[in-house]
Design an enzyme around this catalytic site. Structure first.
Site, PDB file in Angstrom:
ATOM      1  N   CYS A 177      12.188  44.911  20.037  1.00  0.00           N
ATOM      2  CA  CYS A 177      11.772  43.523  19.762  1.00  0.00           C
ATOM      3  C   CYS A 177      10.678  43.062  20.725  1.00  0.00           C
ATOM      4  O   CYS A 177      10.458  41.856  20.881  1.00  0.00           O
ATOM      5  CB  CYS A 177      12.972  42.582  19.820  1.00  0.00           C
ATOM      6  SG  CYS A 177      14.299  43.028  18.679  1.00  0.00           S
ATOM      7  N   PHE A 205      19.195  40.547   9.004  1.00  0.00           N
ATOM      8  CA  PHE A 205      19.790  40.795  10.311  1.00  0.00           C
ATOM      9  C   PHE A 205      20.341  42.214  10.396  1.00  0.00           C
ATOM     10  O   PHE A 205      20.615  42.867   9.390  1.00  0.00           O
ATOM     11  CB  PHE A 205      20.923  39.788  10.588  1.00  0.00           C
ATOM     12  CG  PHE A 205      22.117  39.949   9.679  1.00  0.00           C
ATOM     13  CD1 PHE A 205      23.140  40.845   9.981  1.00  0.00           C
ATOM     14  CD2 PHE A 205      22.222  39.193   8.526  1.00  0.00           C
ATOM     15  CE1 PHE A 205      24.240  40.992   9.140  1.00  0.00           C
ATOM     16  CE2 PHE A 205      23.318  39.325   7.678  1.00  0.00           C
ATOM     17  CZ  PHE A 205      24.328  40.234   7.987  1.00  0.00           C
ATOM     18  N   TRP A 258      15.065  49.427  15.835  1.00  0.00           N
ATOM     19  CA  TRP A 258      15.668  50.664  15.314  1.00  0.00           C
ATOM     20  C   TRP A 258      16.821  50.288  14.399  1.00  0.00           C
ATOM     21  O   TRP A 258      17.565  49.340  14.666  1.00  0.00           O
ATOM     22  CB  TRP A 258      16.183  51.505  16.477  1.00  0.00           C
ATOM     23  CG  TRP A 258      16.977  52.732  16.073  1.00  0.00           C
ATOM     24  CD1 TRP A 258      16.489  53.980  15.799  1.00  0.00           C
ATOM     25  CD2 TRP A 258      18.402  52.827  15.929  1.00  0.00           C
ATOM     26  NE1 TRP A 258      17.518  54.834  15.485  1.00  0.00           N
ATOM     27  CE2 TRP A 258      18.707  54.153  15.553  1.00  0.00           C
ATOM     28  CE3 TRP A 258      19.452  51.918  16.066  1.00  0.00           C
ATOM     29  CZ2 TRP A 258      20.009  54.605  15.322  1.00  0.00           C
ATOM     30  CZ3 TRP A 258      20.754  52.346  15.839  1.00  0.00           C
ATOM     31  CH2 TRP A 258      21.017  53.690  15.480  1.00  0.00           C
ATOM     32  N   LYS A 285       9.181  42.007  15.800  1.00  0.00           N
ATOM     33  CA  LYS A 285       8.487  43.194  16.295  1.00  0.00           C
ATOM     34  C   LYS A 285       9.235  44.459  15.898  1.00  0.00           C
ATOM     35  O   LYS A 285       9.880  44.508  14.850  1.00  0.00           O
ATOM     36  CB  LYS A 285       8.317  43.069  17.807  1.00  0.00           C
ATOM     37  CG  LYS A 285       7.377  41.930  18.214  1.00  0.00           C
ATOM     38  CD  LYS A 285       6.877  42.108  19.627  1.00  0.00           C
ATOM     39  CE  LYS A 285       5.807  41.102  19.964  1.00  0.00           C
ATOM     40  NZ  LYS A 285       5.108  41.445  21.226  1.00  0.00           N
TER      41      LYS A 285
END
Length: 268
Positions: free
Chosen positions: A223, A206, A89, A86
């Site tokens: 998220c 990541f 930032w 989702k």
């Protein structure tokens, strides 16, 4: 931003390319284009497995499952991307890694995510911070206190999370902001994972919070998770932990995990 260097480890080994950090942080769309170029080269076996390491200037990115209610309330621009997950930032003080890897067949996306989590868990442990996975939630987490021990500033019976199905921390003021989850004793996310696999080759990856301004997460529902917050290595360890300190540790543990023939467990 030039071509990835092809000197270094022999083909079949993992190589790292530093795209830019600090004052040379790479704009998100520029890095995305570089990912696509490296992805095509890896698919064609022109280069070995490659991990792009970098920082981004401040930006919000939204994966395919992001709902409108999770985006910034003030209309702040968001870059919609083709990864899973989702909205999140990115910004200074956050180490970004984009592993462009050819996965063995049959492709196991969950195992790939587990490996990225494992590398970050090991790097955090080397810095002195215990982290973990949380069932049903990707990424790396610092667990909070038991519910009865948490301090919210309000009696638990009146805590908004206990009484609202669509609790939105952005409407509750700084006390309930995701960046203050540690003060409330809640679970808090230290690292995010969002990936895409195309033609058997991975993209995206990541982000590990080293010493960012975590209030950047307060304008969104990070998220899509409303009952936990975010944190950083610096917040948890009580000292400044810059990206430059974490970078070599992440590269070491990524190499250990991604070059290992032993698959990580699918459990969790």
């Amino acid at each position: 931003m030039g071509e990835p260097r092809l000197d270094g480890p022999a083909d079949g080994e993992l190589r790292f390319v530093h795209l830019g950090f600090g004052d040379n942080a790479v704009e998100y769309l520029e890095a995305w284009q570089e990912q696509k170029r490296v992805h095509a080269a890896r698919f064609a076996d022109e280069i070995p497995d490659t991990v792009l390491m970098l920082e981004h200037p401040p930006v919000y990115t939204a994966g395919r499952r992001t709902e409108d209610s999770e985006r910034p309330l003030d209309g702040t621009p968001v870059v919609d991307v083709d990864r899973g997950g989702k909205i999140t930032w990115h910004g200074p003080g956050q180490l970004i890694g984009y592993p462009i890897l050819k996965l063995p067949r049959p492709v196991d996306v969950v195992a790939h995510v587990r490996r990225l989590e494992e590398a970050m868990i090991r790097a955090c442990a080397e810095l002195g911070l215990e982290t973990t996975r949380v069932e049903g939630r990707s990424g790396v987490w610092v667990l909070g206190d038991a519910l009865e021990q948490r301090s919210s500033g309000l009696a638990l019976d009146f805590h908004p999370q206990m009484n609202q199905e669509e609790y939105d921390p952005r409407l509750m003021g700084p006390e309930y902001a995701p960046s203050n989850a540690g003060q409330r004793g809640e679970d808090r996310k230290l690292a995010q994972i969002g990936i895409r696999v195309a033609k058997g080759v991975t993209m995206h990856g990541f982000s590990l919070n080293c010493n960012p301004d975590t209030t950047g997460f307060d304008r969104i529902v990070p998220c899509g998770i409303r009952d936990a917050g975010v944190t950083s290595l610096s917040q948890e360890l009580g000292r400044n932990v810059p990206v430059s300190e974490v970078l070599p540790l992440m590269e070491k543990h990524l190499r250990e995990v991604l070059e290992s023939s032993e698959p990580m467990p699918r459990a969790v």
